[in-house]
Design a protein around this motif. Structure first.
Motif, PDB file in Angstrom:
ATOM      1  N   PRO A 379      41.880  52.862  39.556  1.00  0.00           N
ATOM      2  CA  PRO A 379      41.253  54.174  39.716  1.00  0.00           C
ATOM      3  C   PRO A 379      41.338  55.011  38.447  1.00  0.00           C
ATOM      4  CG  PRO A 379      43.368  54.089  40.855  1.00  0.00           C
ATOM      5  CD  PRO A 379      43.057  52.698  40.422  1.00  0.00           C
ATOM      6  N   ASP A 380      40.286  55.801  38.242  1.00  0.00           N
ATOM      7  CA  ASP A 380      40.208  56.739  37.121  1.00  0.00           C
ATOM      8  C   ASP A 380      40.218  56.051  35.756  1.00  0.00           C
ATOM      9  OD1 ASP A 380      40.281  58.908  38.966  1.00  0.00           O
ATOM     10  OD2 ASP A 380      42.472  58.751  39.056  1.00  0.00           O
ATOM     11  N   SER A 381      39.821  54.789  35.736  1.00  0.00           N
ATOM     12  CA  SER A 381      39.795  54.054  34.471  1.00  0.00           C
ATOM     13  C   SER A 381      38.493  54.263  33.704  1.00  0.00           C
ATOM     14  CB  SER A 381      39.971  52.550  34.734  1.00  0.00           C
ATOM     15  OG  SER A 381      38.832  52.035  35.399  1.00  0.00           O
ATOM     16  N   GLY A 382      37.448  54.696  34.415  1.00  0.00           N
ATOM     17  CA  GLY A 382      36.135  54.799  33.803  1.00  0.00           C
ATOM     18  C   GLY A 382      35.330  53.528  33.908  1.00  0.00           C
ATOM     19  N   GLY A 383      35.955  52.463  34.418  1.00  0.00           N
ATOM     20  CA  GLY A 383      35.244  51.198  34.615  1.00  0.00           C
ATOM     21  C   GLY A 383      35.109  50.405  33.338  1.00  0.00           C
ATOM     22  N   CYS A 384      34.411  49.270  33.445  1.00  0.00           N
ATOM     23  CA  CYS A 384      34.273  48.369  32.306  1.00  0.00           C
ATOM     24  C   CYS A 384      32.829  48.078  31.935  1.00  0.00           C
ATOM     25  CB  CYS A 384      35.002  47.049  32.583  1.00  0.00           C
ATOM     26  SG  CYS A 384      34.456  46.176  34.085  1.00  0.00           S
ATOM     27  N   THR A 385      31.879  48.601  32.682  1.00  0.00           N
ATOM     28  CA  THR A 385      30.480  48.318  32.377  1.00  0.00           C
ATOM     29  C   THR A 385      29.848  49.481  31.634  1.00  0.00           C
ATOM     30  OG1 THR A 385      28.344  47.637  33.286  1.00  0.00           O
ATOM     31  CG2 THR A 385      29.567  49.255  34.533  1.00  0.00           C
ATOM     32  N   ASN A 389      22.723  53.332  34.866  1.00  0.00           N
ATOM     33  CA  ASN A 389      22.524  53.563  36.298  1.00  0.00           C
ATOM     34  C   ASN A 389      23.405  52.680  37.177  1.00  0.00           C
ATOM     35  OD1 ASN A 389      20.340  55.666  36.481  1.00  0.00           O
ATOM     36  ND2 ASN A 389      19.381  54.158  35.131  1.00  0.00           N
ATOM     37  N   VAL A 390      24.603  52.398  36.696  1.00  0.00           N
ATOM     38  CA  VAL A 390      25.603  51.684  37.482  1.00  0.00           C
ATOM     39  C   VAL A 390      26.783  52.626  37.662  1.00  0.00           C
ATOM     40  CG1 VAL A 390      27.249  49.763  37.487  1.00  0.00           C
ATOM     41  CG2 VAL A 390      24.900  49.399  36.727  1.00  0.00           C
ATOM     42  N   HIS A 391      27.354  52.660  38.871  1.00  0.00           N
ATOM     43  CA  HIS A 391      28.524  53.502  39.132  1.00  0.00           C
ATOM     44  C   HIS A 391      29.702  52.879  38.392  1.00  0.00           C
ATOM     45  CE1 HIS A 391      30.607  56.596  41.499  1.00  0.00           C
ATOM     46  NE2 HIS A 391      31.619  55.740  41.534  1.00  0.00           N
ATOM     47  N   ALA A 392      29.913  53.319  37.173  1.00  0.00           N
ATOM     48  CA  ALA A 392      30.841  52.642  36.265  1.00  0.00           C
ATOM     49  C   ALA A 392      32.277  52.629  36.770  1.00  0.00           C
ATOM     50  CB  ALA A 392      30.777  53.295  34.881  1.00  0.00           C
ATOM     51  N   GLU A 393      32.717  53.672  37.454  1.00  0.00           N
ATOM     52  CA  GLU A 393      34.113  53.762  37.865  1.00  0.00           C
ATOM     53  C   GLU A 393      34.545  52.572  38.720  1.00  0.00           C
ATOM     54  OE1 GLU A 393      37.894  54.628  38.295  1.00  0.00           O
ATOM     55  OE2 GLU A 393      36.574  55.732  36.940  1.00  0.00           O
ATOM     56  N   LEU A 394      33.650  52.078  39.559  1.00  0.00           N
ATOM     57  CA  LEU A 394      33.998  50.955  40.434  1.00  0.00           C
ATOM     58  C   LEU A 394      33.720  49.593  39.812  1.00  0.00           C
ATOM     59  CD1 LEU A 394      32.826  52.163  43.980  1.00  0.00           C
ATOM     60  CD2 LEU A 394      35.171  51.912  43.137  1.00  0.00           C
ATOM     61  N   SER A 395      33.222  49.558  38.580  1.00  0.00           N
ATOM     62  CA  SER A 395      32.859  48.268  37.992  1.00  0.00           C
ATOM     63  C   SER A 395      34.067  47.385  37.718  1.00  0.00           C
ATOM     64  CB  SER A 395      32.047  48.475  36.711  1.00  0.00           C
ATOM     65  OG  SER A 395      32.788  49.178  35.732  1.00  0.00           O
ATOM     66  N   ASP A 396      35.262  47.978  37.598  1.00  0.00           N
ATOM     67  CA  ASP A 396      36.476  47.179  37.437  1.00  0.00           C
ATOM     68  C   ASP A 396      37.347  47.238  38.688  1.00  0.00           C
ATOM     69  OD1 ASP A 396      37.357  49.787  37.279  1.00  0.00           O
ATOM     70  OD2 ASP A 396      38.577  49.504  35.482  1.00  0.00           O
ATOM     71  N   ALA A 397      36.698  47.405  39.844  1.00  0.00           N
ATOM     72  CA  ALA A 397      37.426  47.543  41.113  1.00  0.00           C
ATOM     73  C   ALA A 397      38.189  46.295  41.546  1.00  0.00           C
ATOM     74  CB  ALA A 397      36.462  47.953  42.228  1.00  0.00           C
ATOM     75  N   PRO A 398      37.756  45.055  41.228  1.00  0.00           N
ATOM     76  CA  PRO A 398      38.459  43.872  41.748  1.00  0.00           C
ATOM     77  C   PRO A 398      39.922  43.810  41.338  1.00  0.00           C
ATOM     78  CG  PRO A 398      36.292  43.254  40.942  1.00  0.00           C
ATOM     79  CD  PRO A 398      36.519  44.679  40.520  1.00  0.00           C
TER      80      PRO A 398
END
Length: 441
Positions: A379-385, A389-398
């Protein structure tokens, strides 16, 4: 940009935010498809609830119009085997077709056909058929139909469908098709960057009748998901697989905050930007996973499972030794946790952090209200993608090796134990005494 919203003939739920750009509509389930009016159900309808997977076949109450429950009720198009998709291109006197009608057709095919083939592991033979290769001119101007974002089926869409049927007759025998795609000339209505009009009326028992059968499952696509820069030109066709997902009985996964609950992990959440697949739960719901590819973590104690990448064909349950595609942990008769392994394979072009995706399925939450929630391992990482138009925060959710998901209140713990040379993941699922399981009320 705005997410789509789902509207029913008697109830409107308008959602305004950012990211997802499709619109969907559901009515109560009725005829199975355009053919014959037989009551059909998509997905593993024949799987008995008394089987080993029975406790994981959670289902929703009858007042939920488009539920995540398994099996999918009758009224929608079948989602396995050969599906004949009648595809018509239409224009209007105040919005004459731009270019040739078949150019519009080629914006979506064979891309949509290939997407479904890959996602379903070949179990859906989607056949787009266009017996009319020119623009079908509607008898009224576009503006006269009153089509706007959130427009109900009556009166505008009812008249629109009636006019489509009249214009297509006698060339088209509607009895030969399972669903209808209406590709509207892109200059009718606003740009999709401003307002998204694309919509699906699924399981619509109130639909007009054509050749003796109701046009019960119909998707309408407007504008283009392209800003002219070419950013979306390669993936803009995915508005149609999203809309067709509704004809198979799948709900919208966005919420009032856009794709914030699921992100880019399912095309029913976000269909802009880089390619993405369906969730494993949806693949089971659609009948694309065998019972041997699903493990039901229903017993108390700790059990170890193996997951194979969801995007790749093959794999079987733990008894087969090669790994499952989906592990489900039922919490009660309405909800549960799903586990699946997502990798940069198949339709999942946007996966930038492979791992075990964990999400909650709630069958008593209606479409567009957040029936699925993905849990973010970072959480709160900003994601990896960096895909647009992609919800970036959840892109590293796994969840990766050594990471753990806990729900202390429900007595559930999931730990990612390891990964083998083939990329399969070992997962430990623990259910504490007193948690809901076999033998619980």
């Amino acid at each position: 940009m705005q997410p789509s919203c789902r509207i029913r003939p008697r109830r409107v739920a308008a959602l305004a935010s950012v990211t997802v750009l499709t619109l969907a509509v559901s009515t109560s389930a009725g005829t199975g498809h355009l053919t014959a009016g037989a009551m059909t159900a998509a997905g593993p309808a024949a799987l008995a609830r008394t089987s080993a997977l029975g406790p994981c076949m959670i289902n929703g109450p009858t007042d939920v119009e488009m539920s995540e429950g398994i099996p999918t009720p009758g009224g929608y198009s079948r989602s396995t085997g050969t599906v004949h998709a009648l595809t018509l291109m239409v224009d209007f006197s105040d919005a004459p077709g731009q270019g040739g009608a078949m150019d519009r057709y080629r914006e979506f095919f064979p891309q949509t056909q290939n997407w479904f083939r890959t996602s379903s592991y070949g179990r859906l033979d989607y056949r787009p058929e266009t017996p009319v290769d020119h623009w079908l001119r509607m008898p009224k101007p576009f503006k006269s139909y009153g089509i706007e974002r959130g427009a109900p089926f009556d009166p505008g869409y009812r008249q629109f469908v009636q006019d489509i049927v009249a214009a297509a007759d006698p060339t088209v025998d509607f009895r030969q098709y399972d669903l209808l795609n209406v590709l509207v000339t892109p200059n009718a209505g606003p740009s999709a960057l401003d307002t998204v009009l694309s919509v699906t009326f699924a399981g619509n028992t109130e639909a007009p009748v054509a050749d003796g059968v109701p046009v019960a499952n119909a998707s309408f696509v407007y504008s283009r998901q392209d800003d002219g820069s070419g950013t979306y030109s390669r993936t803009g066709y995915r508005v149609l697989p999203h809309e067709n997902g509704h004809t198979f009985g799948l709900p919208d996964l966005y919420t009032q905050s856009g794709g914030g609950a699921v992100g880019h992990w399912d095309i029913m959440s976000e269909d802009w930007g880089a390619d993405n697949d369906f969730l494993g739960w949806h693949k089971w719901k659609l009948g694309w996973l065998d019972p041997s590819q699903v493990d039901c973590a229903k017993t108390r104690g700790t059990t170890e499972y193996t997951l194979t990448p969801l995007e790749l064909p093959g794999g079987s349950g733990t008894s087969g030794g090669s790994g499952a595609k989906l592990i489900f942990i039922p919490l009660d008769r309405r909800t549960g946790y799903a586990l699946e392994l997502r990798a940069h394979e198949g339709n999942d072009e946007a996966v930038c952090r492979p791992g075990v995706l964990i999400y909650k399925v709630e069958t008593d939450v209606d479409t567009g209200m957040g029936p699925v929630k993905v849990y973010d391992a970072h959480p709160d990482s900003g994601g990896c993608t960096r895909s647009p138009n992609v919800h970036a925060e959840l892109s590293d959710a796994p969840f990766g090796v050594g990471e753990t998901f806990r729900d202390p209140r429900r007595g559930v713990r999931v730990e990612v134990l390891g990964v083998d040379a083939a990329g399969n993941y070992r997962v430990g699922v623990s259910r504490e005494p007193g948690s809901w399981g076999v033998g619980s009320p």
